[in-house]
Design a protein around this motif. Structure first.
Motif, PDB file in Angstrom:
ATOM      1  N   VAL A   1    -101.194 -52.683  55.807  1.00 33.57           N
ATOM      2  CA  VAL A   1     -99.915 -52.325  55.753  1.00 33.57           C
ATOM      3  C   VAL A   1     -99.420 -51.549  57.120  1.00 33.57           C
ATOM      4  O   VAL A   1     -98.076 -51.779  57.147  1.00 33.57           O
ATOM      5  CB  VAL A   1    -100.073 -51.150  54.713  1.00 33.57           C
ATOM      6  N   PHE A   2    -100.365 -50.941  57.705  1.00 29.75           N
ATOM      7  CA  PHE A   2     -99.896 -50.180  59.045  1.00 29.75           C
ATOM      8  C   PHE A   2     -99.531 -51.317  60.167  1.00 29.75           C
ATOM      9  O   PHE A   2     -98.528 -51.078  60.778  1.00 29.75           O
ATOM     10  CB  PHE A   2    -100.780 -49.484  59.634  1.00 29.75           C
ATOM     11  N   ARG A   3    -100.255 -52.592  60.052  1.00 27.57           N
ATOM     12  CA  ARG A   3     -99.497 -53.722  60.959  1.00 27.57           C
ATOM     13  C   ARG A   3     -98.062 -54.033  60.624  1.00 27.57           C
ATOM     14  O   ARG A   3     -97.658 -54.248  61.377  1.00 27.57           O
ATOM     15  CB  ARG A   3    -100.736 -54.860  60.774  1.00 27.57           C
TER      16      ARG A   3
ATOM     17  N   GLY B   1     -90.439 -53.169  39.530  1.00 27.66           N
ATOM     18  CA  GLY B   1     -90.070 -54.054  40.352  1.00 27.66           C
ATOM     19  C   GLY B   1     -89.132 -54.864  40.187  1.00 27.66           C
ATOM     20  O   GLY B   1     -88.325 -55.173  40.993  1.00 27.66           O
ATOM     21  N   LEU B   2     -89.093 -55.495  38.907  1.00 27.01           N
ATOM     22  CA  LEU B   2     -88.242 -56.342  38.590  1.00 27.01           C
ATOM     23  C   LEU B   2     -86.644 -55.878  38.389  1.00 27.01           C
ATOM     24  O   LEU B   2     -85.781 -56.564  38.945  1.00 27.01           O
ATOM     25  CB  LEU B   2     -88.653 -57.023  37.420  1.00 27.01           C
ATOM     26  N   LYS B   3     -86.762 -54.781  38.225  1.00 32.30           N
ATOM     27  CA  LYS B   3     -85.248 -54.068  38.043  1.00 32.30           C
ATOM     28  C   LYS B   3     -84.693 -54.173  39.561  1.00 32.30           C
ATOM     29  O   LYS B   3     -83.652 -54.162  39.477  1.00 32.30           O
ATOM     30  CB  LYS B   3     -85.537 -52.522  37.373  1.00 32.30           C
ATOM     31  N   SER B   4     -85.528 -53.987  40.548  1.00 33.64           N
ATOM     32  CA  SER B   4     -84.777 -53.873  41.920  1.00 33.64           C
ATOM     33  C   SER B   4     -84.557 -55.307  42.339  1.00 33.64           C
ATOM     34  O   SER B   4     -84.017 -55.337  43.338  1.00 33.64           O
ATOM     35  CB  SER B   4     -85.896 -53.225  42.676  1.00 33.64           C
TER      36      SER B   4
ATOM     37  N   HIS C   1     -89.226 -68.710  43.564  1.00 39.24           N
ATOM     38  CA  HIS C   1     -88.611 -68.835  44.806  1.00 39.24           C
ATOM     39  C   HIS C   1     -88.048 -67.656  44.864  1.00 39.24           C
ATOM     40  O   HIS C   1     -87.382 -67.126  46.118  1.00 39.24           O
ATOM     41  CB  HIS C   1     -87.951 -70.065  45.162  1.00 39.24           C
ATOM     42  N   VAL C   2     -87.397 -66.797  43.823  1.00 37.91           N
ATOM     43  CA  VAL C   2     -86.555 -65.881  43.942  1.00 37.91           C
ATOM     44  C   VAL C   2     -87.208 -64.429  43.658  1.00 37.91           C
ATOM     45  O   VAL C   2     -87.290 -63.341  44.475  1.00 37.91           O
ATOM     46  CB  VAL C   2     -85.438 -65.987  43.122  1.00 37.91           C
ATOM     47  N   VAL C   3     -87.859 -64.368  42.289  1.00 41.27           N
ATOM     48  CA  VAL C   3     -88.287 -63.104  42.050  1.00 41.27           C
ATOM     49  C   VAL C   3     -89.610 -62.742  42.610  1.00 41.27           C
ATOM     50  O   VAL C   3     -89.824 -61.758  43.101  1.00 41.27           O
ATOM     51  CB  VAL C   3     -88.486 -63.234  40.361  1.00 41.27           C
ATOM     52  N   TRP C   4     -90.568 -63.808  42.732  1.00 39.55           N
ATOM     53  CA  TRP C   4     -91.921 -63.512  43.210  1.00 39.55           C
ATOM     54  C   TRP C   4     -91.833 -63.138  44.535  1.00 39.55           C
ATOM     55  O   TRP C   4     -92.366 -61.889  44.863  1.00 39.55           O
ATOM     56  CB  TRP C   4     -92.735 -64.803  42.972  1.00 39.55           C
ATOM     57  N   PRO C   5     -91.135 -63.443  45.546  1.00 40.49           N
ATOM     58  CA  PRO C   5     -91.045 -62.838  46.944  1.00 40.49           C
ATOM     59  C   PRO C   5     -90.655 -61.597  46.865  1.00 40.49           C
ATOM     60  O   PRO C   5     -91.039 -60.784  47.576  1.00 40.49           O
ATOM     61  CB  PRO C   5     -90.234 -63.874  47.600  1.00 40.49           C
ATOM     62  N   ALA C   6     -89.681 -61.158  45.897  1.00 38.45           N
ATOM     63  CA  ALA C   6     -89.044 -59.918  45.947  1.00 38.45           C
ATOM     64  C   ALA C   6     -90.402 -58.914  45.337  1.00 38.45           C
ATOM     65  O   ALA C   6     -90.203 -57.656  45.576  1.00 38.45           O
ATOM     66  CB  ALA C   6     -87.976 -59.662  45.136  1.00 38.45           C
ATOM     67  N   LEU C   7     -91.266 -59.491  44.720  1.00 34.19           N
ATOM     68  CA  LEU C   7     -92.237 -58.395  44.219  1.00 34.19           C
ATOM     69  C   LEU C   7     -93.453 -58.202  45.162  1.00 34.19           C
ATOM     70  O   LEU C   7     -94.324 -57.435  44.561  1.00 34.19           O
ATOM     71  CB  LEU C   7     -92.791 -59.140  42.874  1.00 34.19           C
ATOM     72  N   ARG C   8     -93.318 -58.435  46.581  1.00 34.73           N
ATOM     73  CA  ARG C   8     -94.560 -58.602  47.297  1.00 34.73           C
ATOM     74  C   ARG C   8     -94.756 -57.181  47.383  1.00 34.73           C
ATOM     75  O   ARG C   8     -96.077 -56.820  47.217  1.00 34.73           O
ATOM     76  CB  ARG C   8     -94.169 -58.923  48.584  1.00 34.73           C
ATOM     77  N   SER C   9     -94.045 -56.125  47.702  1.00 38.29           N
ATOM     78  CA  SER C   9     -94.365 -54.791  47.687  1.00 38.29           C
ATOM     79  C   SER C   9     -95.273 -54.118  46.546  1.00 38.29           C
ATOM     80  O   SER C   9     -96.201 -53.564  46.409  1.00 38.29           O
ATOM     81  CB  SER C   9     -93.150 -53.844  48.170  1.00 38.29           C
ATOM     82  N   ILE C  10     -94.838 -54.354  45.464  1.00 36.54           N
ATOM     83  CA  ILE C  10     -95.265 -54.030  44.185  1.00 36.54           C
ATOM     84  C   ILE C  10     -96.628 -54.675  43.969  1.00 36.54           C
ATOM     85  O   ILE C  10     -97.578 -54.151  43.543  1.00 36.54           O
ATOM     86  CB  ILE C  10     -94.188 -54.671  42.787  1.00 36.54           C
ATOM     87  N   ASN C  11     -96.835 -56.122  44.237  1.00 40.83           N
ATOM     88  CA  ASN C  11     -98.054 -56.685  44.216  1.00 40.83           C
ATOM     89  C   ASN C  11     -99.283 -55.720  45.142  1.00 40.83           C
ATOM     90  O   ASN C  11    -100.393 -55.557  44.699  1.00 40.83           O
ATOM     91  CB  ASN C  11     -98.144 -58.008  44.782  1.00 40.83           C
TER      92      ASN C  11
END
Lengths: 311, 448
Positions: free
Chosen positions: A304-306, A198-201, A223-233
């Motif tokens: 997820v579907f929502r 996830g971090l690589k992306s 504020h930058v990395v964590w929001p980007a990791l949402r799908s991985i979470n």
């Protein structure tokens, strides 16, 4: 050429019909075959298990020897089956521990490794290695490390003798923790590799921009990395639930999942597989396990579907 | 789950000092596989097929053997070669891992089983006979009957009075010790409970573990339960308890657990985390004074020059009414499937297996068991083997072991964890017993 002449709305509507027969065949096969397999080998048997959970059947003499007993199996499980309560507790404990230790630790390690420190690849390999091992193998390792008389820990710390022996595998208050330590060791590497991917992306330019704006490491992460990791979470969440509910091999290796190591999966196996089995009773246990997994998976799928619909 | 004999088959392969051995790797992996499958479908697919029976298979007889690993396999291979020579039949053997064979027996017998296959005496045999999954072997017994004692005959019959089983080898459970250790300390074998406890106390004073005891595997403790129950309440009560499951919550059974509680302080520290092999090592290394176990297990630890150092005495008397009249002696042997392809051939194979000659040939490489047929050359027995014969022949009753004397769906799923729970919490016996009783009632009332 005709396509250019047609108006955009009709184009959009007619687009799906333009699939060539060959494409349609490919799509049907690609979606259809796995669906048939999943329905045939997973859903139909699962439904049959649910049906059988209302029966009493030793597995001998074909379908005609099935007796229907209504809710008897469930009543037995909830009232007089002493292994059931500890099994549910251990499964939930497993889940809680997997949330509290390997998940944050895996994220922490991934963030550290993502910083391109020296020997990063080496650390990455070392931490990921346990994931390659099956839980059954980790069960054997648990015995080598925790065996009260011959294990590594008791021999290193001088607790292997007759006096003051620490009974890591036999004491029902201790053995689940010994097993969890080993399971977490493996799970951490698994979670780490997820987060690392996830971090690589995460676009490095954004991190640089944050740094230029004067953000410190924590602020950048927050504020930058964590929001980007949402799908991985979300993926990590699902993996954690799945891995804790399907835990089996490691305790089965140690003592077949008795004496402090009961898990729902073991109870299902104990009752169904064997010289003479209580198939109805085991199916009732399996149905309960299925319902527990549903309780975690269904809310996830709904969210997820929502999101997909909104997006 | 592991049974006494299963454990033995594995231990003959693995060195006794490795710790990860009370289960076979294969059964474990299979267990892991099964777990995945079990959640999806409980063998729905396996219950329907039936064997393509018929006679006239000619000169070939098939045998299903549960001895896939090298040590017993080699001995059986020699035996089956001799079967071919003696009977003139071609023997076709299907080797299966011991635990796998055991766990799949229901499916196996309903599918396409071999003509002759290995199994155990007692309720375990009667259960499958009652389900109509076996052929009776009365014709075989008409020829081999003279080789066997009445006790053996009784153990080979189903509930309907027909013979279903040909006994091959067996072994006693007793209290084992190292003769040289006892000689150096001047201990003598106790015959009563008070002497037994006094001896244990003395051993503790001498810095020994009085009783090597291990129950990580779950089944070894069952042997102690069986003996306590037979000594306190007698053989008939014990077998009735095992077969009918109606009297678990009674003062008689409570007395068994009360008596057991007296022994627990003398057990190996951390016994619930130890395998029987680790306990047997304590005996071999002279750290422990005694151990209640089967010859089939302990005999694989005391091997070679140490074999003659292995001594034992019968489990001590508690209630003088019953004295020491019962011996726990699990019997292994062979049975014939429901519709064998070559019935005549299968019968002549079973006839040969029921002779002293066949059993002697096999025992040549297995000194941890004794022959079931009379007429074996006893001069070839080791000292513990010879003493075992005496112990068993002096017994009025032979029991088979808890997981062979009671329903398979009761022994492992209910009794194994219940006994472990008692050992963890000896003061909670009353609650544990009332729970066993409730579970037994639902299991006996149901058909699966």
């Amino acid at each position: 050429m005709t396509a250019l002449d047609s108006t955009p709305p009709t184009r959009i509507r007619s687009r799906p019909r333009r699939l060539s027969p060959r494409d349609r065949l490919t799509l049907t096969l690609m979606a259809g075959v796995p669906t048939v397999l999943t329905v045939g080998f997973v859903w139909i048997p699962a439904l049959l298990s649910m049906v059988l959970s209302f029966s009493s059947w030793p597995g001998i003499g074909g379908v005609s020897s099935i007796h229907w007993v209504g809710l008897q199996n469930y009543r037995t499980i909830f009232t007089i089956y002493p292994e059931f309560t500890p099994a549910v507790q251990h499964n939930l404990l497993w889940l809680a521990v997997f949330f509290c230790l390997p998940a944050p630790l895996g994220l922490f390690l991934a963030v550290q490794l993502d910083k391109q420190i020296r020997f990063s690849r080496f650390y990455q390999n070392v931490l990921f290695m346990p994931v390659v091992l099956s839980l059954a193998l980790i069960g054997f390792m648990t015995e080598l490390i925790f065996s009260p008389t011959q294990g590594l820990i008791n021999n290193l710390t001088g607790h292997a003798g007759q006096h003051g022996m620490i009974d890591w595998l036999g004491d029902p208050k201790l053995n689940i923790w010994a097993v969890l330590v080993m399971a977490c060791w493996r799970q951490t590497g698994y979670i780490m590799i997820m987060y690392l991917a996830g971090l690589k992306s995460v676009d490095p330019a954004m991190k640089e921009a944050a740094a230029l704006d004067g953000a410190n490491q924590w602020q950048t992460f927050r504020h930058v990395v964590w929001p980007a990791l949402r799908s991985i979470n979300v993926v990590v969440l699902v993996i954690t639930v799945v891995e804790s509910l399907r835990a089996f091999d490691i305790v089965y290796v140690i003592n077949h999942g008795t004496n402090g190591l009961q898990l729902l999966s073991v109870l299902v196996t104990d009752n169904i597989i064997g010289e003479a089995s209580r198939i109805g009773f085991g199916s009732a246990l399996a149905t309960i396990l299925l319902l527990i997994s549903m309780a975690f998976i269904v809310p996830y799928l709904i969210t997820v579907f929502r999101k997909d619909q909104r997006g | 789950m592991a049974q006494p004999s299963a454990a033995n088959r594995q231990s003959t392969l693995a060195a006794p000092d490795t710790i990860a051995q009370p289960f076979s790797r294969r059964s474990l992996l299979r267990g892991a596989l099964m777990a995945t499958g079990a959640l999806a479908v409980p063998s729905f697919l396996t219950g329907c097929s039936s064997s393509s029976g018929g006679s006239g298979g000619g000169k070939t007889v098939s045998i299903g053997s549960n001895a896939a690993i090298p040590e017993p396999k080699g001995a059986y291979q020699t035996l089956f070669n001799q079967v071919q020579q003696t009977t003139g039949l071609t023997v076709n053997v299907n080797w299966v891992d011991h635990n796998t064979f055991q766990q799949n027996i229901t499916t196996y017998l309903q599918g396409n089983p071999q003509d002759v296959f290995s199994w155990f005496a007692g309720e375990r045999m009667q259960f499958f006979a009652a389900q109509g999954l076996l052929s009776n072997v009365d014709d075989v017994w008409a020829k081999i009957g003279a080789n066997y004692t009445d006790a053996m005959k009784a153990q080979s019959k189903g509930a309907d009075g027909h013979y279903y089983f040909v006994p091959f080898d067996y072994y006693p459970w007793a209290v084992y010790y190292s003769k040289s250790l006892w000689a150096s300390k001047g201990y003598t074998a106790p015959t009563t409970w008070d002497d037994f406890i006094a001896l244990a106390k003395k051993m503790k004073g001498d810095g020994l573990i009085p009783m090597a005891f291990t129950d990580k595997d779950g089944w070894p403790a069952m042997g102690t339960f069986d003996y306590l129950n037979m000594r306190i309440n007698g053989y008939d009560f014990h077998i009735d308890l095992m077969r009918n499951g109606t009297k678990w919550n009674t003062p008689q059974v409570k007395a068994v657990f009360d008596q057991w509680r007296e022994l627990i302080p003398y057990y190996s520290p951390g016994f619930l985390g130890l395998t029987w092999q680790e306990g047997a090592q304590q005996l071999l290394n002279k750290q422990a004074g005694m151990m209640v176990l089967g010859l089939d297990q302990i005999g694989t630890i005391f091997t070679g020059a140490q074999a003659d150092d292995l001594g034992f005495f019968a489990f001590p008397e508690i209630n003088p009414t019953y004295g020491q009249d019962s011996v726990e002696a699990p019997i292994d042997g062979f049975m014939m499937s429901r519709s064998p392809k070559n019935k005549a051939g299968a019968q002549s194979v079973l006839e040969y297996l029921g002779t002293a000659a066949a059993q002697q040939l096999w025992l040549g490489s297995n000194p941890a068991d004794i022959a079931t047929a009379s007429g074996v050359d006893t001069t070839k027995y080791t000292a513990p083997q010879a003493a075992s014969v005496q112990l068993i022949q002096g017994a009025k009753h032979l029991s088979q072991f808890m997981d062979r004397d009671t329903r398979p769906d009761f022994a492992d799923p209910v009794m194994l964890p219940a006994i472990q729970q008692f050992l963890n919490n000896p003061d909670g016996a009353a609650g544990i017993l009332s729970n066993i009783d409730k579970q037994a009632k639902t299991i006996w009332a149901s058909n699966g």
